[in-house]
Design a protein around this motif. Structure first.
Motif, PDB file in Angstrom:
ATOM      1  N   ALA A 175      12.008  27.538  19.076  1.00 31.48           N
ATOM      2  CA  ALA A 175      11.197  26.062  18.880  1.00 31.48           C
ATOM      3  C   ALA A 175      11.117  26.506  17.377  1.00 31.48           C
ATOM      4  O   ALA A 175      10.114  25.473  16.848  1.00 31.48           O
ATOM      5  CB  ALA A 175      10.579  25.310  19.779  1.00 31.48           C
ATOM      6  N   LYS A 176      11.536  27.051  16.698  1.00 30.79           N
ATOM      7  CA  LYS A 176      11.218  27.170  15.326  1.00 30.79           C
ATOM      8  C   LYS A 176      11.314  26.818  14.650  1.00 30.79           C
ATOM      9  O   LYS A 176      12.418  25.567  14.509  1.00 30.79           O
ATOM     10  CB  LYS A 176      11.557  28.783  14.935  1.00 30.79           C
ATOM     11  N   PRO A 177      10.604  26.158  13.257  1.00 28.44           N
ATOM     12  CA  PRO A 177      11.590  25.039  12.221  1.00 28.44           C
ATOM     13  C   PRO A 177      12.436  25.102  11.915  1.00 28.44           C
ATOM     14  O   PRO A 177      12.597  27.069  11.796  1.00 28.44           O
ATOM     15  CB  PRO A 177      10.457  25.524  11.062  1.00 28.44           C
ATOM     16  N   GLY A 178      13.840  24.455  11.838  1.00 25.33           N
ATOM     17  CA  GLY A 178      14.326  24.242  11.266  1.00 25.33           C
ATOM     18  C   GLY A 178      15.646  24.308  12.429  1.00 25.33           C
ATOM     19  O   GLY A 178      16.540  24.077  12.360  1.00 25.33           O
ATOM     20  N   TRP A 179      15.536  24.729  13.521  1.00 24.32           N
ATOM     21  CA  TRP A 179      16.589  25.608  14.658  1.00 24.32           C
ATOM     22  C   TRP A 179      16.226  23.977  15.091  1.00 24.32           C
ATOM     23  O   TRP A 179      15.456  22.942  15.722  1.00 24.32           O
ATOM     24  CB  TRP A 179      15.749  26.354  15.840  1.00 24.32           C
ATOM     25  N   LEU A 180      17.253  24.044  15.838  1.00 20.68           N
ATOM     26  CA  LEU A 180      17.850  23.035  17.200  1.00 20.68           C
ATOM     27  C   LEU A 180      18.645  23.598  18.501  1.00 20.68           C
ATOM     28  O   LEU A 180      18.905  24.428  18.970  1.00 20.68           O
ATOM     29  CB  LEU A 180      19.078  22.270  16.610  1.00 20.68           C
ATOM     30  N   ALA A 181      18.006  23.502  19.535  1.00 22.27           N
ATOM     31  CA  ALA A 181      18.303  23.838  21.009  1.00 22.27           C
ATOM     32  C   ALA A 181      18.384  22.191  21.997  1.00 22.27           C
ATOM     33  O   ALA A 181      17.674  21.648  22.092  1.00 22.27           O
ATOM     34  CB  ALA A 181      16.800  24.604  21.135  1.00 22.27           C
ATOM     35  N   PHE A 182      19.257  22.764  22.770  1.00 18.71           N
ATOM     36  CA  PHE A 182      19.178  21.459  24.458  1.00 18.71           C
ATOM     37  C   PHE A 182      19.113  22.962  25.353  1.00 18.71           C
ATOM     38  O   PHE A 182      20.106  23.220  25.744  1.00 18.71           O
ATOM     39  CB  PHE A 182      19.993  21.102  24.056  1.00 18.71           C
ATOM     40  N   ILE A 183      17.896  22.743  26.302  1.00 18.13           N
ATOM     41  CA  ILE A 183      17.741  23.406  27.231  1.00 18.13           C
ATOM     42  C   ILE A 183      17.563  23.299  28.920  1.00 18.13           C
ATOM     43  O   ILE A 183      17.084  21.691  28.951  1.00 18.13           O
ATOM     44  CB  ILE A 183      16.648  24.175  27.270  1.00 18.13           C
ATOM     45  N   GLY A 184      18.504  23.199  29.891  1.00 20.10           N
ATOM     46  CA  GLY A 184      18.519  22.438  30.629  1.00 20.10           C
ATOM     47  C   GLY A 184      18.177  23.461  31.779  1.00 20.10           C
ATOM     48  O   GLY A 184      18.873  24.614  32.115  1.00 20.10           O
ATOM     49  N   GLY A 185      17.921  23.290  33.350  1.00 18.65           N
ATOM     50  CA  GLY A 185      17.828  23.978  34.379  1.00 18.65           C
ATOM     51  C   GLY A 185      17.229  23.634  35.621  1.00 18.65           C
ATOM     52  O   GLY A 185      15.534  23.000  35.351  1.00 18.65           O
ATOM     53  N   ASP A 186      17.173  25.035  36.469  1.00 18.70           N
ATOM     54  CA  ASP A 186      16.306  24.695  37.533  1.00 18.70           C
ATOM     55  C   ASP A 186      14.149  25.181  37.617  1.00 18.70           C
ATOM     56  O   ASP A 186      14.923  26.279  37.042  1.00 18.70           O
ATOM     57  CB  ASP A 186      16.930  24.970  37.985  1.00 18.70           C
ATOM     58  N   PHE A 187      13.296  24.783  36.796  1.00 17.04           N
ATOM     59  CA  PHE A 187      12.000  25.544  36.636  1.00 17.04           C
ATOM     60  C   PHE A 187      11.209  25.756  36.920  1.00 17.04           C
ATOM     61  O   PHE A 187      10.466  26.158  37.292  1.00 17.04           O
ATOM     62  CB  PHE A 187      11.741  24.592  35.115  1.00 17.04           C
ATOM     63  N   ASN A 188      12.018  25.565  38.800  1.00 20.05           N
ATOM     64  CA  ASN A 188      10.493  26.325  39.871  1.00 20.05           C
ATOM     65  C   ASN A 188       9.695  25.299  39.864  1.00 20.05           C
ATOM     66  O   ASN A 188       8.372  26.179  40.165  1.00 20.05           O
ATOM     67  CB  ASN A 188      10.996  27.283  39.841  1.00 20.05           C
ATOM     68  N   SER A 189       8.732  24.805  38.745  1.00 19.71           N
ATOM     69  CA  SER A 189       7.691  23.968  38.347  1.00 19.71           C
ATOM     70  C   SER A 189       7.547  22.514  38.013  1.00 19.71           C
ATOM     71  O   SER A 189       8.679  22.064  38.242  1.00 19.71           O
ATOM     72  CB  SER A 189       7.494  24.729  37.098  1.00 19.71           C
ATOM     73  N   TYR A 190       6.093  22.487  37.673  1.00 11.53           N
ATOM     74  CA  TYR A 190       6.213  20.689  37.336  1.00 11.53           C
ATOM     75  C   TYR A 190       5.775  20.541  36.174  1.00 11.53           C
ATOM     76  O   TYR A 190       4.518  21.118  35.677  1.00 11.53           O
ATOM     77  CB  TYR A 190       5.433  20.289  38.630  1.00 11.53           C
ATOM     78  N   PRO A 191       6.417  19.156  36.408  1.00 10.05           N
ATOM     79  CA  PRO A 191       5.088  18.395  34.467  1.00 10.05           C
ATOM     80  C   PRO A 191       4.042  17.986  35.448  1.00 10.05           C
ATOM     81  O   PRO A 191       3.811  17.511  36.210  1.00 10.05           O
ATOM     82  CB  PRO A 191       6.613  17.334  34.432  1.00 10.05           C
ATOM     83  N   ALA A 192       2.769  18.399  33.722  1.00 12.22           N
ATOM     84  CA  ALA A 192       2.157  17.893  34.667  1.00 12.22           C
ATOM     85  C   ALA A 192       1.814  16.710  34.955  1.00 12.22           C
ATOM     86  O   ALA A 192       0.310  16.793  36.150  1.00 12.22           O
ATOM     87  CB  ALA A 192       1.200  17.740  33.093  1.00 12.22           C
ATOM     88  N   ARG A 193       2.063  15.398  34.333  1.00 12.91           N
ATOM     89  CA  ARG A 193       1.498  14.024  36.052  1.00 12.91           C
ATOM     90  C   ARG A 193       2.131  13.922  36.335  1.00 12.91           C
ATOM     91  O   ARG A 193       2.532  12.869  37.130  1.00 12.91           O
ATOM     92  CB  ARG A 193       1.554  13.151  34.910  1.00 12.91           C
ATOM     93  N   GLU A 194       3.281  14.889  37.009  1.00 18.48           N
ATOM     94  CA  GLU A 194       4.787  14.256  38.331  1.00 18.48           C
ATOM     95  C   GLU A 194       3.641  15.940  39.354  1.00 18.48           C
ATOM     96  O   GLU A 194       5.293  15.933  40.104  1.00 18.48           O
ATOM     97  CB  GLU A 194       5.658  14.748  37.611  1.00 18.48           C
ATOM     98  N   ALA A 195       3.092  16.832  39.430  1.00 26.89           N
ATOM     99  CA  ALA A 195       2.837  17.499  40.484  1.00 26.89           C
ATOM    100  C   ALA A 195       2.768  17.381  41.667  1.00 26.89           C
ATOM    101  O   ALA A 195       1.580  16.448  41.733  1.00 26.89           O
ATOM    102  CB  ALA A 195       2.004  18.734  39.664  1.00 26.89           C
ATOM    103  N   PRO A 196       2.107  18.157  42.504  1.00 20.84           N
ATOM    104  CA  PRO A 196       1.563  18.126  43.849  1.00 20.84           C
ATOM    105  C   PRO A 196       0.396  17.698  43.812  1.00 20.84           C
ATOM    106  O   PRO A 196      -0.197  18.945  43.085  1.00 20.84           O
ATOM    107  CB  PRO A 196       2.308  18.743  44.518  1.00 20.84           C
TER     108      PRO A 196
END
Length: 296
Positions: free
Chosen positions: A139-160
């Motif tokens: 995520a450094k300035p000027g970099w481009l990235a596309f990251i995908g996968g199984d993160f085995n955890s939850y977004p904050a507003r979508e957690a159990p």
């Protein structure tokens, strides 16, 4: 419209490989960010899908590889430039390649696009956090990235919630191991692990499903992705598979679709993200000021 189609999918060790192959062929992605690929399936999947496989390095931890499949297209200038190995990064090391626009690959200021397929550690919240923290290096300035996968955890507003965890711990099928794997201590109680998602978004990455849902009016883009088949008792269905990208790439998104029809093929649903290829290429072009500086 010329598009870049990205498939993200954990295929449950290829237990239904024929149906996986059929779906991949039907989707016809340009990039497949794949998880739980077995070594014996690398060559077969290349042959059947017509895509080149770039697997993560092998470790003693597991043979459930992360891999990136890339399709070569005559009508696209995107080509694989570098393949990186990170054997010590994670329970399942990430697969990581960079794409470049071959028209500008030698020009000063041209920006490669990093692709990452990752499967964060299922059993340790602290290890998951460390793996997510490594991803922030992209995520450094000027970099481009596309990251995908199984993160085995939850977004904050979508957690159990506590009520959901109470159900996981109740009855003859109580799963205290899963509860411990997906939660972390907070004072004297355990709470759902949301740190990987918070870490990545704090670093500036955009959750593309939320972008499509909240900015583009696509209500089904952020549907649950896991909790099917043999994992159905693990607290229900949740969105633990994500595509996270540099903010410059978010406006290129055309749509995000979760493949509900594949719930009997894997315990994770595939995610198809379509991007405007011209917009992606524009974000990779050398900046005008950089080009002028190089000519001075």
């Amino acid at each position: 419209m010329n598009e870049l189609r990205v498939l993200t999918w954990n295929i449950m060790r290829g237990e239904n490989l024929r149906r996986v192959i059929k779906h991949v062929k039907d989707v016809h992605p340009d990039v497949w960010l794949a998880q739980e690929i077995q070594p014996k399936h690398h060559r077969l999947l290349e042959q059947k899908t017509g895509m080149r496989c770039y697997p993560a390095p092998r470790t003693a931890n597991s043979i459930n590889d992360n891999a990136i499949f890339v399709r070569e297209r005559d009508d696209s200038p995107l080509v694989v430039e570098d393949v990186f190995e990170h054997p010590l990064n994670g329970w399942h090391p990430p697969a990581n390649v960079t794409l470049v626009d071959e028209r500008f690959r030698t020009e000063h200021g041209a920006r490669p696009l990093s692709l990452v397929s990752h499967h964060l550690c299922y059993f340790s919240p602290d290890r998951r956090l460390a793996e997510a923290e490594w991803l922030t290096t992209l995520a450094k300035p000027g970099w481009l990235a596309f990251i995908g996968g199984d993160f085995n955890s939850y977004p904050a507003r979508e957690a159990p919630t506590d009520e959901t965890w109470a159900e996981v711990l109740a009855g003859d099928h109580a799963d205290r191991a899963f509860y411990t794997n997906r939660t972390l201590l907070f004072g004297e109680r355990r709470i759902s692990d949301v740190r990987p998602h918070s870490t990545l978004t704090s670093a500036g990455f955009v959750d593309l499903a939320l972008w499509a849902r909240d900015r583009m009016g696509q209500p089904f883009a952020a549907e649950p992705t896991a909790g099917h088949m043999n994992s159905a008792r693990q607290g229900g269905q949740w969105r633990i598979d994500w595509n996270i990208a540099s903010r410059e790439l978010a406006p290129a998104v055309l749509d995000v679709a979760v493949g509900e029809e594949m719930k009997h093929v894997s315990d994770h649903l595939p995610i198809v993200t379509r991007l405007d290829l011209d917009a992606v290429l524009e974000s990779m072009r050398p900046a005008l000021t950089d080009s002028l500086d190089a000519q001075a």
